[in-house]
Design a protein around this motif. Sequence first.
Motif, PDB file in Angstrom:
ATOM      1  N   LEU A 164      55.183   6.555  34.896  1.00  0.00           N
ATOM      2  CA  LEU A 164      54.458   7.539  34.102  1.00  0.00           C
ATOM      3  C   LEU A 164      55.426   8.295  33.198  1.00  0.00           C
ATOM      4  N   PRO A 165      54.959   8.680  32.026  1.00  0.00           N
ATOM      5  CA  PRO A 165      55.826   9.419  31.095  1.00  0.00           C
ATOM      6  C   PRO A 165      55.973  10.883  31.502  1.00  0.00           C
ATOM      7  N   LEU A 166      56.541  11.101  32.681  1.00  0.00           N
ATOM      8  CA  LEU A 166      56.747  12.461  33.168  1.00  0.00           C
ATOM      9  C   LEU A 166      58.246  12.720  33.250  1.00  0.00           C
ATOM     10  N   PRO A 167      58.763  13.581  32.400  1.00  0.00           N
ATOM     11  CA  PRO A 167      60.213  13.835  32.384  1.00  0.00           C
ATOM     12  C   PRO A 167      60.704  14.421  33.701  1.00  0.00           C
ATOM     13  N   GLY A 168      61.785  13.842  34.200  1.00  0.00           N
ATOM     14  CA  GLY A 168      62.409  14.370  35.404  1.00  0.00           C
ATOM     15  C   GLY A 168      61.709  14.023  36.697  1.00  0.00           C
ATOM     16  N   VAL A 169      60.717  13.133  36.659  1.00  0.00           N
ATOM     17  CA  VAL A 169      59.973  12.785  37.866  1.00  0.00           C
ATOM     18  C   VAL A 169      59.950  11.268  38.033  1.00  0.00           C
ATOM     19  N   SER A 170      60.294  10.806  39.212  1.00  0.00           N
ATOM     20  CA  SER A 170      60.227   9.385  39.528  1.00  0.00           C
ATOM     21  C   SER A 170      59.153   9.190  40.588  1.00  0.00           C
ATOM     22  N   ILE A 171      57.998   8.719  40.166  1.00  0.00           N
ATOM     23  CA  ILE A 171      56.861   8.562  41.077  1.00  0.00           C
ATOM     24  C   ILE A 171      56.874   7.164  41.681  1.00  0.00           C
ATOM     25  N   LYS A 172      56.841   7.098  43.001  1.00  0.00           N
ATOM     26  CA  LYS A 172      56.872   5.817  43.696  1.00  0.00           C
ATOM     27  C   LYS A 172      55.480   5.207  43.842  1.00  0.00           C
ATOM     28  N   SER A 173      54.483   6.047  43.968  1.00  0.00           N
ATOM     29  CA  SER A 173      53.116   5.535  44.100  1.00  0.00           C
ATOM     30  C   SER A 173      52.118   6.623  43.748  1.00  0.00           C
ATOM     31  N   LEU A 174      50.934   6.192  43.363  1.00  0.00           N
ATOM     32  CA  LEU A 174      49.831   7.102  43.072  1.00  0.00           C
ATOM     33  C   LEU A 174      48.634   6.708  43.930  1.00  0.00           C
ATOM     34  N   GLU A 175      47.884   7.709  44.345  1.00  0.00           N
ATOM     35  CA  GLU A 175      46.661   7.455  45.106  1.00  0.00           C
ATOM     36  C   GLU A 175      45.530   8.237  44.444  1.00  0.00           C
ATOM     37  N   PHE A 176      44.513   7.521  43.991  1.00  0.00           N
ATOM     38  CA  PHE A 176      43.376   8.129  43.297  1.00  0.00           C
ATOM     39  C   PHE A 176      42.189   8.212  44.254  1.00  0.00           C
ATOM     40  N   TRP A 177      41.592   9.390  44.318  1.00  0.00           N
ATOM     41  CA  TRP A 177      40.361   9.575  45.086  1.00  0.00           C
ATOM     42  C   TRP A 177      39.233   9.854  44.095  1.00  0.00           C
ATOM     43  N   PHE A 178      38.187   9.036  44.145  1.00  0.00           N
ATOM     44  CA  PHE A 178      37.047   9.209  43.252  1.00  0.00           C
ATOM     45  C   PHE A 178      35.796   9.554  44.066  1.00  0.00           C
ATOM     46  N   TYR A 179      35.083  10.553  43.586  1.00  0.00           N
ATOM     47  CA  TYR A 179      33.789  10.926  44.163  1.00  0.00           C
ATOM     48  C   TYR A 179      32.719  10.643  43.114  1.00  0.00           C
ATOM     49  N   TYR A 180      31.715   9.894  43.501  1.00  0.00           N
ATOM     50  CA  TYR A 180      30.683   9.487  42.545  1.00  0.00           C
ATOM     51  C   TYR A 180      29.668  10.604  42.319  1.00  0.00           C
ATOM     52  N   ARG A 181      30.156  11.708  41.809  1.00  0.00           N
ATOM     53  CA  ARG A 181      29.295  12.816  41.403  1.00  0.00           C
ATOM     54  C   ARG A 181      29.947  13.494  40.205  1.00  0.00           C
ATOM     55  N   PRO A 182      29.141  14.119  39.354  1.00  0.00           N
ATOM     56  CA  PRO A 182      29.696  14.713  38.130  1.00  0.00           C
ATOM     57  C   PRO A 182      30.717  15.801  38.435  1.00  0.00           C
ATOM     58  N   ALA A 183      31.755  15.840  37.632  1.00  0.00           N
ATOM     59  CA  ALA A 183      32.756  16.892  37.766  1.00  0.00           C
ATOM     60  C   ALA A 183      32.128  18.240  37.442  1.00  0.00           C
ATOM     61  N   SER A 184      32.677  19.298  38.029  1.00  0.00           N
ATOM     62  CA  SER A 184      32.094  20.632  37.862  1.00  0.00           C
ATOM     63  C   SER A 184      32.197  21.138  36.431  1.00  0.00           C
ATOM     64  N   ALA A 185      33.194  20.701  35.703  1.00  0.00           N
ATOM     65  CA  ALA A 185      33.379  21.149  34.317  1.00  0.00           C
ATOM     66  C   ALA A 185      34.048  20.032  33.532  1.00  0.00           C
ATOM     67  N   GLY A 186      34.048  20.178  32.217  1.00  0.00           N
ATOM     68  CA  GLY A 186      34.693  19.175  31.390  1.00  0.00           C
ATOM     69  C   GLY A 186      36.184  19.093  31.669  1.00  0.00           C
TER      70      GLY A 186
END
Length: 242
Positions: A164-186
Amino acid sequence: MRNRIAVLALAPSLLAFSNPYSRHLDPPTPAWVYVASAGSVLVMGSIWFVKTIKKSKAADGPQALKQRIAPAVAYFGNSAERKTFKQIHAAEELQRFAAEFWSKRDPDATTPGNEAKDAYEQRLKHANENFREGRRAGWETARGRVHLLHGPPDEILREHWIDLPLPGVSIKSLEFWFYYRPASAGEPPNLFARMNAGMVKFVFADVEGVGLQRQLYSSEPGEQKDSRVLLGATPAESERRK
């Protein structure tokens, strides 16, 4: 070790009782064998009884009661309840506090159970069994907190060795949690906006590569958002969105 000693002590008498001709053996089984075996049974039985009583008392003791409700107070309680909870130490007061706490959150008082409390206990059990990190209990971790507050996600996506293009951060893994309901705000513009756009999402990152997940982003207002994943935001705006 104690169980082995008891088995060894019981072995002669068990053999004697199981052999119909044991009384006619020459020489017969000494009486002390039966006495020693009976004594071993009594000792082991007493030890088991004492341990059982201690476990029962510990499960109903103030410390155990406080540990069971502490996550609920931390994540669902208001400031007054959290203040009161810190001042309670006696078992009876804790039981009374817990009863009142869950009574206020019972979604349907006409049913015999408390659906909110039942759901919390299931989530707490799952969080502690699956999200523990080092010495931190599962409910205290980033994923455990989200699991308690929002329940199990409808979809989990794991990506390893992400660049990821994040300066100064080396991310080894990402975990995404999705809930099938509309987000509370934009959602504000961010690196993950196109993933299940418009739905509730949480993103956790293993930054150090040792399995310790921290929350990197969420679509929900008031939730932690790393300013480096927000696009087109000034530093001041990014700080306000954290």
